[in-house]
Design a protein around this motif. Structure first.
Motif: not given
Lengths: 347, 347
Positions: A297, A313, A315, A317, B290, B300, B311-315
């Protein structure tokens, strides 16, 4: 068990109040709540890191390895290696589906779980006597419980089971790639000859990518890609780049020369240190999707900042609605992907 | 130095071909390429983890701490702690700007770097004699080099310098939040009373958030939020939730009760183990950003999969074009944010 939680909170014994994945011990008793499903388990597929740790801890002794796995499951009510924290998945047959389960499963269906063993209540009978302990494939007898929000896929009749399992294992990658890639995009797939990489390449094509640039580490992998069958006009990758993904400058230069940078770059290799190269191979305003569990990360966040790279960017899922069906359909309809999976699963 | 690279590749001595951040040694010589800028440095702001490591390694001895920092800079041509890998940032005055530098800087301007010291060529003169070695604030003399793709912000005249530096340190968070939040969204800010959290809350408001739910760990922090001045009709957070962000179930239940889940959840607390709670506090189809460097990529990715959370997870990328200007403007125009920063920087 009075009221059940879709996340399985009612099955958590110790410590109370945490999610099943974080729990030390789950209640694996066979009676199901109205929204649960009980599965007769026939095989565990242990996470590779977990199996390796146990094998090394017991110097490869089959009896001790079996005893260790049995002990974990009996103690914790789930197969979660206390050292690696990882689990795996299972296959089995639906035995009983509660009347309010939203999973749509029926008794007799052969399924694979797409949620981790680390959160799946599990009990084993018969002592794993059919397992030689020489691989992470564990034939077994027992039962497991699925919650309302667990995910399971019915194994299709028209594909070999090892192939289906291999596809389901990585099915989040093509689903998210298809969602992110827009018509006309240049897409870079790092690890294009692998399982998640080849499926993601096919998904990018389905989303209307103008160009797919496949990155592989060796000439042998490049040759493998070149020799795949093609659908009508288009190969799996329009351009093949041989590069070390851990060398940001080298990778970005080669991707550039092949028609990059990417509007979308998908990282599908489980190798540490690929963050910088992926970012540098992506156009300003573009998107990097990290599917590798080896992703750092902080390397991603600081790398983008350090290069003044305005990239989104993500992650990766592992869950996108419809991901299993999409991936299985891609492998059915894309001869190149089917060939790769056949080779990699020995079908 | 024949041709220069916008990323500073021409300044890398050892090992050749890597990015400046990954390099062991940079060339910090003062002569600049046409696209570079030389800065007269007056202060280093060491990364907290780096300073702590050095202080502990030398048992707090000021002479040895100074010698250690000087040795790192002299050996490496940059201030990158070999143990922690981290750097920090600097302030100084523009001394010379190359004719083709795109940064728009002019000699005499007071600036702060927004890229890490880990990739900034740096030379120190005068032995750090003005540094008492009791904090990570290092008064110094020397020079540093900015590349074409380095990022620097001109320090504004109307704000105290410690306040500006604190704002610039976290300016990526409000910029990305503003980009992601859509009109009418419910936004959850985990760590709403902190620096990046309060700025992100203000940015969410600016994007037209319908409701901002601020999560804080203690009653004292909640009280702090409640006592802030408000702009016209709206406070920084519409709802304040006191919860432990490491307890997914507890957090999600409280966020739900306060009007959640969030369409967007922004994680602004540097505490490990907040991934599950953030995911569970976010609506299906929503987005988690995040910003915490304590975020675990695998927690994550596996957490979302394990909860079947779409869910869309952004760095949290620290760089978004215009981020410094946006954050400084937010602190100027949002009395509550200004008050928080004044308190936290002792202005």
């Amino acid at each position: 068990m009075t009221t059940s939680s879709p996340l399985g909170l009612h099955r958590v014994i110790e410590p109370p109040g945490v999610l099943p994945q974080a729990a030390w011990q789950l209640d694996a008793s066979p009676a199901i709540a109205p929204d649960e499903v009980r599965v007769r388990v026939d095989r565990l597929n242990l996470d590779a890191a977990s199996y390796r740790q146990i094998r090394e801890a017991y110097a490869g002794d089959p009896g001790k390895i079996r005893a260790a796995v049995l002990d974990i499951i009996a103690t914790r009510g789930k197969m979660q290696n206390p050292v690696t924290g990882s689990g795996g998945m299972l296959t089995g047959t639906v035995e009983e589906a509660g009347p309010s389960s939203p999973l749509g499963l029926k008794p007799g269906q052969r399924i694979a779980t797409l949620v981790s063993l680390t959160l799946t209540p599990l009990a084993i009978t018969g002592g794993l006597s059919h397992w030689d302990a020489q691989s992470e494939q564990v034939p077994c007898e027992g039962h497991a419980i699925l919650f309302a929000r667990s995910i399971a896929a019915v194994l299709p009749d028209d594909l070999p089971i090892p192939l289906s399992l291999a596809v389901l294992d990585v099915c989040g990658a093509p689903a998210l790639t298809r969602r992110v890639v827009k018509q006309g995009a240049v897409v870079v797939i790092i690890g294009a000859a692998g399982k998640s990489g080849s499926l993601s390449a096919a998904a990018a094509r389905q989303s209307g990518a103008a160009k797919v640039i496949g990155v592989v580490p060796t000439e042998a992998e490049a040759q493998l890609l070149r020799n795949l069958p093609t659908t009508q006009e288009s190969p799996l990758a329009d351009e093949i780049v041989i590069a070390d993904a851990r060398d940001p400058v080298g990778l970005a230069e080669k991707v550039q020369a092949a028609g990059g940078p990417g509007d979308v770059t998908v990282v599908c290799v489980d190798v540490a240190g690929c963050e910088g190269g992926a970012i540098l191979s992506t156009a300003q305003g573009g998107t990097v999707i990290f599917f590798s569990m080896a992703t750092s990360f902080s390397a991603a966040a600081l790398g983008a900042e350090g290069m003044a790279a305005d990239v989104t960017m993500l992650v990766g899922n592992g869950y996108v609605p419809g991901h299993a069906e999409l991936a299985l359909e891609l492998v059915r309809t894309t001869p190149s992907v089917r060939r790769l999976f056949d080779m990699r699963t020995g079908s």
